[in-house]
Design a protein around this motif. Structure first.
Motif, PDB file in Angstrom:
ATOM      1  N   GLY A   1       0.826  -1.474   0.373  1.00  0.00           N
ATOM      2  CA  GLY A   1      -0.346   0.192  -0.061  1.00  0.00           C
ATOM      3  C   GLY A   1       0.967   1.076   0.555  1.00  0.00           C
ATOM      4  O   GLY A   1       1.747   0.947   0.899  1.00  0.00           O
ATOM      5  N   THR A   2       0.818   2.272  -0.757  1.00  0.00           N
ATOM      6  CA  THR A   2       1.352   3.431  -0.635  1.00  0.00           C
ATOM      7  C   THR A   2       0.666   4.531  -0.713  1.00  0.00           C
ATOM      8  O   THR A   2      -0.836   4.855  -0.439  1.00  0.00           O
ATOM      9  CB  THR A   2       1.471   4.150  -2.688  1.00  0.00           C
ATOM     10  OG1 THR A   2       2.175   2.653  -2.933  1.00  0.00           O
ATOM     11  CG2 THR A   2       2.441   4.964  -2.322  1.00  0.00           C
ATOM     12  N   GLY A   3       0.700   5.344   0.535  1.00  0.00           N
ATOM     13  CA  GLY A   3       1.036   6.780   1.354  1.00  0.00           C
ATOM     14  C   GLY A   3       1.145   7.771   0.283  1.00  0.00           C
ATOM     15  O   GLY A   3       2.689   7.720  -0.117  1.00  0.00           O
ATOM     16  N   PHE A   4       1.310   8.693   0.626  1.00  0.00           N
ATOM     17  CA  PHE A   4       1.641  10.632   0.090  1.00  0.00           C
ATOM     18  C   PHE A   4       0.949  11.398   0.683  1.00  0.00           C
ATOM     19  O   PHE A   4       0.373  11.544   1.302  1.00  0.00           O
ATOM     20  CB  PHE A   4       1.302   9.652  -1.629  1.00  0.00           C
ATOM     21  CG  PHE A   4       0.383  10.149  -2.313  1.00  0.00           C
ATOM     22  CD1 PHE A   4      -0.686  10.845  -2.563  1.00  0.00           C
ATOM     23  CD2 PHE A   4       0.179   8.438  -2.058  1.00  0.00           C
ATOM     24  CE1 PHE A   4      -1.505  10.835  -2.242  1.00  0.00           C
ATOM     25  CE2 PHE A   4      -1.271   8.665  -2.920  1.00  0.00           C
ATOM     26  CZ  PHE A   4      -2.133   9.886  -2.476  1.00  0.00           C
ATOM     27  N   GLY A   5       1.806  12.495   0.841  1.00  0.00           N
ATOM     28  CA  GLY A   5       1.501  14.193   1.004  1.00  0.00           C
ATOM     29  C   GLY A   5       3.169  15.023   0.852  1.00  0.00           C
ATOM     30  O   GLY A   5       3.233  14.595   0.783  1.00  0.00           O
ATOM     31  N   PHE A   6       2.932  16.140   1.375  1.00  0.00           N
ATOM     32  CA  PHE A   6       3.329  17.326   1.018  1.00  0.00           C
ATOM     33  C   PHE A   6       4.567  17.137   2.079  1.00  0.00           C
ATOM     34  O   PHE A   6       3.823  16.664   3.331  1.00  0.00           O
ATOM     35  CB  PHE A   6       2.899  18.662   0.900  1.00  0.00           C
ATOM     36  CG  PHE A   6       2.505  19.218  -0.088  1.00  0.00           C
ATOM     37  CD1 PHE A   6       3.166  19.242  -1.182  1.00  0.00           C
ATOM     38  CD2 PHE A   6       0.929  19.525  -0.332  1.00  0.00           C
ATOM     39  CE1 PHE A   6       2.185  19.104  -2.744  1.00  0.00           C
ATOM     40  CE2 PHE A   6       0.419  20.078  -1.523  1.00  0.00           C
ATOM     41  CZ  PHE A   6       1.049  20.459  -2.263  1.00  0.00           C
TER      42      PHE A   6
ATOM     43  N   SER B   1      -0.628  10.836   8.118  1.00  0.00           N
ATOM     44  CA  SER B   1      -1.472  10.244   6.990  1.00  0.00           C
ATOM     45  C   SER B   1      -1.383   8.921   6.793  1.00  0.00           C
ATOM     46  O   SER B   1      -2.023   8.695   5.640  1.00  0.00           O
ATOM     47  CB  SER B   1      -2.043  12.346   7.022  1.00  0.00           C
ATOM     48  OG  SER B   1      -2.041  12.862   7.690  1.00  0.00           O
ATOM     49  N   ALA B   2      -0.192   9.827   5.862  1.00  0.00           N
ATOM     50  CA  ALA B   2       0.428   8.678   4.978  1.00  0.00           C
ATOM     51  C   ALA B   2       0.855   7.487   5.145  1.00  0.00           C
ATOM     52  O   ALA B   2       0.266   7.216   4.411  1.00  0.00           O
ATOM     53  CB  ALA B   2       1.934   9.650   4.674  1.00  0.00           C
ATOM     54  N   VAL B   3       0.780   7.116   6.573  1.00  0.00           N
ATOM     55  CA  VAL B   3       0.620   6.428   7.033  1.00  0.00           C
ATOM     56  C   VAL B   3      -0.708   5.260   6.877  1.00  0.00           C
ATOM     57  O   VAL B   3      -0.892   4.140   6.579  1.00  0.00           O
ATOM     58  CB  VAL B   3       1.102   6.048   8.627  1.00  0.00           C
ATOM     59  CG1 VAL B   3       0.560   4.168   8.782  1.00  0.00           C
ATOM     60  CG2 VAL B   3       2.708   5.687   8.161  1.00  0.00           C
TER      61      VAL B   3
ATOM     62  N   GLY C   1      -5.300  13.769   9.323  1.00  0.00           N
ATOM     63  CA  GLY C   1      -4.823  12.451   9.553  1.00  0.00           C
ATOM     64  C   GLY C   1      -4.992  10.900   8.962  1.00  0.00           C
ATOM     65  O   GLY C   1      -5.528   9.953   9.675  1.00  0.00           O
ATOM     66  N   GLY C   2      -5.188  11.415   7.415  1.00  0.00           N
ATOM     67  CA  GLY C   2      -5.611  10.391   7.111  1.00  0.00           C
ATOM     68  C   GLY C   2      -6.529  10.141   6.659  1.00  0.00           C
ATOM     69  O   GLY C   2      -7.586  10.702   6.751  1.00  0.00           O
ATOM     70  N   ILE C   3      -7.166   9.186   6.075  1.00  0.00           N
ATOM     71  CA  ILE C   3      -8.307   8.639   5.576  1.00  0.00           C
ATOM     72  C   ILE C   3      -9.187   8.682   6.787  1.00  0.00           C
ATOM     73  O   ILE C   3     -11.076   9.041   6.907  1.00  0.00           O
ATOM     74  CB  ILE C   3      -8.538   7.493   4.585  1.00  0.00           C
ATOM     75  CG1 ILE C   3      -7.782   8.143   3.022  1.00  0.00           C
ATOM     76  CG2 ILE C   3      -9.645   6.629   4.447  1.00  0.00           C
ATOM     77  CD1 ILE C   3      -7.764   6.768   2.272  1.00  0.00           C
ATOM     78  N   SER C   4      -8.604   7.798   7.665  1.00  0.00           N
ATOM     79  CA  SER C   4      -9.547   7.545   9.441  1.00  0.00           C
ATOM     80  C   SER C   4      -9.669   8.746   9.625  1.00  0.00           C
ATOM     81  O   SER C   4     -10.984   8.841  10.187  1.00  0.00           O
ATOM     82  CB  SER C   4      -8.555   7.146   9.425  1.00  0.00           C
ATOM     83  OG  SER C   4      -8.352   5.367   9.920  1.00  0.00           O
TER      84      SER C   4
END
Length: 366
Positions: A44-49, A100-102, A275-278
């Motif tokens: 799985g891949t997470g990302f952001g600035f 958030s990325a995690v 804080g991510g999707i959650s």
């Protein structure tokens, strides 16, 4: 479904031409990435600035040990564990970008295990959502004639509305810029203005909105830095223009205050920072319980799923690859695109993104 590895790195993409966001000068794009792998080979891949910060380092130093050996599907428990373990290091900003990325990477995996795209897994409200465009950035060659053509192009391409940056020039110059954008996009489509936190008082914002009034702004975004609640409250109490805020705010608790105090008319919360999707879902539910619509901040590769999952969303915000402003499209084989005024949610499981691994390797900084 057990986590066996967590990797984090940043990708730095130079911009061909610097641009300005209010007082900020930007000559590159700096993204943080998280890759989470499981015992059965899924990723799985997470990302952001990254914003010249230490987001990848924070993931490795503070979060990785909390994730290894854990069950991917337990996103709520893992979120709580990460948040509590890092509360002394920062409940917003850099640490929340890392969380958030995690969390986005975990939800990417959740969708893969479910065999469903995230928008269907989360709610499946609509397969297509309206597409809006953000433009009008301050650049050396962007005079009013250029702006007029830019926004006329947006109208002709079929976008449902457009946003323009303000606050980085004198008010008189910004009035000319907004007038040119309105002339280009026409009278029938919504035009929004974004200060990117450039103002410091309610009086400044009220004067600006009075000057912009002939051009009928559909909303005013981030007139102040999010910590300036006094100015935001004074402005919201006296303006008739809807106020959109949230892209730089984190955590459900801050949004409980904003929503409960009537300081937001359109939620702009960003899953890569809130804080991510959650956490994005929790903020959205709070907003919906107060009849506050949402319009997620950029990163359409994750926000297309969220905009498609729930009701009362404006749609998704796009920045054309041709503008050269973000560069994120260089990293993907299937970036989110607009067609006939809408963006279609992916059908592939999870985030449904196909990464250009060679491009990630080329610009990665470990």
């Amino acid at each position: 479904m057990i986590i066996t590895d967590v990797q984090a790195f940043k990708v730095v993409l130079p911009l061909a031409q610097p641009l300005h966001l209010g007082p900020l000068k930007i000559d590159k794009r700096d993204y943080a990435f998280v890759r989470i792998r499981t015992a059965d080979g899924k990723q799985g891949t997470g990302f952001g600035f990254n914003r010249d910060g230490l987001v990848p380092e924070a993931v490795v130093r503070h979060l990785k040990s909390l994730l290894l050996g854990e069950e991917v599907l337990h996103t709520e428990r893992l979120w709580e564990s990460m948040y509590r373990a890092t509360r002394f290091h920062g409940r917003r900003g850099l640490l929340m970008r890392a969380i958030s990325a995690v969390d986005i990477a975990l939800w990417d995996l959740k969708g893969q295990y479910a065999g469903l795209p995230l928008w269907q897994l989360l709610g499946g409200y609509a397969a297509e959502v309206p597409a809006y465009v953000a433009g009008g950035y301050y650049r050396a060659d962007a005079d009013t004639d250029t702006l007029r053509r830019e926004y006329a192009d947006y109208r002709e391409q079929g976008y449902r509305g457009a946003k323009i940056m303000v606050g980085g020039a004198t008010l008189a110059e910004d009035v000319r810029r907004v007038a040119a954008a309105r002339e280009g996009i026409g009278e029938e489509l919504p035009l929004m203005v974004d200060f990117n936190g450039a103002l410091s008082s309610a009086k400044q914002a009220l004067a600006a909105m009075e000057a912009f009034a002939p051009y009928q702004p559909a909303f005013v975004e981030e007139p102040f830095l999010m910590d300036n609640r006094v100015a935001l409250r004074g402005f919201c109490d006296r303006t008739n223009v809807p106020v959109a805020v949230g892209e730089d705010e984190s955590g459900r608790w801050a949004f409980r205050e904003l929503i409960g105090d009537g300081l937001v008319d359109v939620l702009r919360h960003d899953a890569t920072l809130v804080g991510g999707i959650s956490e994005w879902i929790k903020v959205t539910m709070t907003g919906l319980s107060h009849e506050v619509p949402f319009y997620p901040h950029w990163f359409p590769e994750v926000h297309i799923h969220l905009a498609a999952a729930f009701p009362q969303g404006w749609g998704v915000e796009l920045i054309p690859a041709s503008s050269g402003i973000m560069g994120f499209d260089k990293l993907l084989d299937n970036p989110v695109e607009m067609e006939a005024g809408v963006a279609r949610a992916p059908e592939e499981p999870g985030l449904g993104l196909r990464w250009k691994e060679e491009a990630l390797e080329k610009w990665a900084v470990i």
